[in-house]
Write a protein that holds these residues in place. Sequence first.
Motif, short mmCIF file in Angstrom:
data_model
loop_
_atom_site.label_atom_id
_atom_site.label_comp_id
_atom_site.label_asym_id
_atom_site.label_seq_id
_atom_site.Cartn_x
_atom_site.Cartn_y
_atom_site.Cartn_z
N GLY A 153 8.51 -0.94 -9.00
CA GLY A 153 8.94 -2.03 -8.13
C GLY A 153 8.34 -3.24 -8.72
O GLY A 153 8.78 -4.33 -8.19
N GLN A 157 9.29 -8.93 -11.30
CA GLN A 157 8.24 -9.74 -11.34
C GLN A 157 7.80 -9.65 -13.22
O GLN A 157 7.02 -10.79 -13.31
N LEU A 189 -0.65 -9.08 -6.42
CA LEU A 189 -0.27 -7.62 -6.24
C LEU A 189 -1.44 -6.63 -5.78
O LEU A 189 -1.32 -6.08 -4.70
N ASP A 192 -2.79 -7.44 -2.22
CA ASP A 192 -1.72 -7.52 -1.36
C ASP A 192 -1.64 -6.28 -0.49
O ASP A 192 -1.46 -5.11 -0.98
N CYS A 194 0.29 -4.88 1.35
CA CYS A 194 1.70 -4.14 1.56
C CYS A 194 1.84 -3.57 0.29
O CYS A 194 2.88 -2.69 0.09
N VAL A 195 1.25 -3.87 -0.86
CA VAL A 195 1.35 -2.99 -2.23
C VAL A 195 0.60 -1.63 -2.11
O VAL A 195 -0.58 -1.76 -1.80
N TYR A 208 8.25 5.58 -3.25
CA TYR A 208 8.58 4.00 -3.05
C TYR A 208 9.34 3.68 -2.17
O TYR A 208 10.50 4.17 -1.90
N LYS A 209 8.96 2.65 -1.22
CA LYS A 209 9.65 2.48 0.04
C LYS A 209 10.24 0.97 -0.21
O LYS A 209 10.34 0.19 0.73
N GLY A 210 10.09 0.31 -1.25
CA GLY A 210 10.70 -1.28 -1.37
C GLY A 210 9.78 -1.92 -1.62
O GLY A 210 9.77 -2.96 -2.59
N ALA A 211 8.39 -1.79 -1.20
CA ALA A 211 7.36 -2.62 -1.55
C ALA A 211 6.59 -1.98 -3.05
O ALA A 211 6.87 -0.92 -3.29
N PRO A 212 6.09 -3.02 -3.90
CA PRO A 212 5.72 -2.32 -5.18
C PRO A 212 4.33 -1.45 -4.82
O PRO A 212 3.74 -1.36 -4.03
#
Length: 243
Positions: A153, A157, A189, A192, A194-195, A208-212
């Motif tokens: 994901g 970037q 990253l 983070d 959320c990563v 993989y649910k959208g966040a890297p």
Amino acid sequence: MNKIKIGTTVEVTTPDRIKELRSKNPESIRSTGEAIDYLSVMFTGLTPRVAEAMDKACQKELQLTAQEMRHLSFDGSEELSVAELERDYDQLLRLHEHFSLYYMDVAENKSRDMRRIDLADNDFAVVPSSWILLGDGESSESFSQVSVVEICGGAKQGAPHFSFLHNGEYNEEDVLDLAIQKWPPLFDLAHDPCVGRWNSKSAKSCVYKGAPVICFYELQDASFYEGRGLDAPCGASVHRCQQ
């Protein structure tokens, strides 16, 4: 739309499979002919871009499935789990073989810039030259294994791939510190919450649910892919002098 009649013979299980397909999409597939039309549109005339995207997804799942199978016992105590994974592997392999028909000829005409990394015991790895090699490449012959950091994901970037050498053990944080020195955006990253993080040594699949997700992959031996009739992802693999 013009229609024609075709007559042929099929395997005895095909009618049941067509019936299953019709039950999944009864509004669009109302007959055997429409089932054939549906499948021909879905699986033929693919552009190289679409075929390669689907094939790479299949290859990634093939690797994960093979890794999961290695964690199971084949003495009969986990026979149901083994059978389910073998079924998954067989279906993924068939899809891989099909999708590769629509882009491999095109890909083979494109030269890929690769580099060789000499390892211990006269082994060597072949990886894309664009991958950033972390650590001291001059002492590469002291190591026997190669792993790769890929940001799932992270394409938007512009995240590169990182390769690093080890002998079976390594500290993920130390690896990321070296990678951050080469590509500073990785710092945000890596810190983070959320990563996600994932390692191919884990028994769990990477989701993989959208966040890297920062993924650590062990580079497989070339024989691993050859034995399964697969192409090594990105052409990268380890070649062992003695198997």
